[in-house]
Design an enzyme around this catalytic site. Structure first.
Site, PDB file in Angstrom:
ATOM      1  N   HIS A 106      30.420 -55.305 -24.439  1.00 49.45           N
ATOM      2  CA  HIS A 106      31.089 -56.338 -24.953  1.00 49.45           C
ATOM      3  C   HIS A 106      30.159 -57.173 -26.019  1.00 49.45           C
ATOM      4  CE1 HIS A 106      31.742 -60.902 -24.246  1.00 49.45           C
ATOM      5  NE2 HIS A 106      32.913 -60.672 -23.531  1.00 49.45           N
ATOM      6  N   ASP A 179      23.688 -55.299 -18.339  1.00 48.15           N
ATOM      7  CA  ASP A 179      24.633 -56.597 -18.433  1.00 48.15           C
ATOM      8  C   ASP A 179      25.473 -56.338 -17.161  1.00 48.15           C
ATOM      9  OD1 ASP A 179      26.900 -57.831 -18.830  1.00 48.15           O
ATOM     10  OD2 ASP A 179      27.459 -57.399 -20.747  1.00 48.15           O
ATOM     11  N   GLN A 182      30.436 -57.945 -15.291  1.00 54.68           N
ATOM     12  CA  GLN A 182      31.419 -57.447 -14.579  1.00 54.68           C
ATOM     13  C   GLN A 182      30.884 -56.828 -13.042  1.00 54.68           C
ATOM     14  OE1 GLN A 182      34.516 -57.865 -15.152  1.00 54.68           O
ATOM     15  NE2 GLN A 182      34.281 -58.915 -17.202  1.00 54.68           N
TER      16      GLN A 182
END
Ligand code: 7TS
Length: 374
Positions: A106, A179, A182
């Site tokens: 992302h 990260d 999600q």
């Protein structure tokens, strides 16, 4: 479960990868805080301020337990984006240092690193939409300072092998940054050997404007913003700073957001997680002209797809007429779109409040879209 989410009446909400809906428990916790405990934290000597401080620090402890750590490792931020910006600007990366990312990041886990002096390298994607870990072994070298990877791709739904990547990073003395924007919604996270982990409250039933940066060891990181609350001693000329996590929390924090996030965690611990990934994959794949852009296995219920001859924006707009909410576009992953040689996808993402009936509604909706373009 849907009954816990007041907003979900009359709509099929399939955009939880962008943000999740909020259960009444979270909405009530925020409202209760403002009605009974609102005051600034860490500074008042009166009872109300102490109550607010206690609730805020309790929220930090709840987040810490949720990922199996302790509160001093938990920094409150605005969200994943701010957590990653904090790291990129505080890790003191120098020219000649290398950062290894992946081709599926992302923008939030790419653009902040581009602003550093370090050189970026990218672990390639294989044809099966998983990372090429053999290539990763070559890319991660003694020059690598940071390996920063998404745990689950917000476009492909791919679940990455964080354990192997952590081993590879540590074998070369590099730090691993995960990260978890999600994955925090779909997997149980035990931070174990991970050095840094970032996530957002709003992707796990919590409010917007609150997120987390976990750090195993913050001692080498300099503060990211300066001002009230993060200092120890200030003179007109100079200042000393608090220890982590407080040295990263300048100014009045999002107190209600932290309390809302803790309420979300408490809610999620008792909620059932329906397993509809395989059902959705099978149903979507049975539609003629639909191509899933993502893996068959080791995946989350985040489905990007293209429909032959139909623009993703048209798909999303027509589905919207049937009260089905999906996202269309590049999903903040422009380089990945370029790599895959597509302009964008339609994305349907499922969460705890979605059912098999929602999958069926989507499939019927897609067939209606195809009818329009026949
Ligand atoms: N990393 C990943 C993997 C994400 O999916 C997102 C948001 C972020 C970072 C940034 O999170 P934020 O809370 O700071 O915005 N993803 C999406 C998305 O897929 N559609 O809207 C936001």
């Amino acid at each position: 479960m849907k009954g816990d989410f007041p907003i979900l009446k009359g709509i099929t909400y399939l955009d939880s990868a962008a943000t999740t809906q909020k259960p009444i428990h979270v909405i009530d916790a925020i409202s209760h805080y403002y009605k009974t405990s609102n005051a600034n934290v860490h500074r008042g000597l009166y009872t109300l301020s102490q109550k607010a401080t206690l609730a805020f620090e309790d929220a930090r402890a709840t987040v810490a337990t949720f990922i199996n750590t302790t509160p001093e490792h938990i920094v409150f931020t605005k969200g994943t984006t701010e957590s990653l910006n904090l790291l990129a600007s505080s890790l003191n990366l120098q020219e000649g240092d290398e950062i290894v990312l992946t081709e599926m990041e992302h923008h939030a886990n790419l653009v902040p690193w581009q602003q550093t002096k370090a050189t970026l390298k990218f672990i390639p994607l294989k044809d099966d939409y998983h990372l090429d870990l053999e290539a990763a072994k070559e890319l991660i070298t003694d020059k690598t300072k940071i390996v920063a990877v998404t745990h689950i791709s917000n476009v492909l739904g791919t679940i990455n092998d964080i354990e192997t990547l952590t081993q590879l990073a540590h074998s070369k003395g590099a730090k691993i940054v995960v990260d978890a924007a999600q994955s925090i919604a779909h997997l149980t996270i035990d931070i174990k050997d991970i050095d840094f982990l970032a996530f957002s409250g709003h992707k796990m039933c919590g409010p917007t404007g609150i997120g987390i940066l976990y750090g195993k060891d913050f001692s080498n990181l300099k503060p990211y913003q300066f001002g009230g609350d993060m200092i120890k001693e200030v003179t007109y000329e100079t200042s000393t700073f608090q220890e982590a996590p407080y040295k990263f929390e300048a100014g009045t924090p999002n107190i209600a957001g932290a309390i809302g996030l803790a309420a979300a965690i408490t809610y999620l611990e008792t909620a059932t997680h329906p397993h509809i990934t395989e059902y959705a994959l099978e149903k979507l794949q049975s539609i003629e002209g639909l191509k899933i852009i993502g893996p068959q296995i080791n995946r989350a219920p985040v489905f990007s797809f293209t429909l032959e001859g139909i623009h993703p924006h048209d798909v999303a707009e027509i589905l919207s007429k049937h009260n089905i909410c999906v996202r269309a576009g590049h999903h903040c992953a422009m380089p990945l779109m370029k790599k895959l040689n597509i302009h964008g996808t339609t994305r349907a993402s499922f969460y705890i409040y979605n059912t098999k009936e929602d999958v069926d509604t989507l499939v019927e909706g897609i067939k209606k879209v195809q009818e329009v373009f026949k």
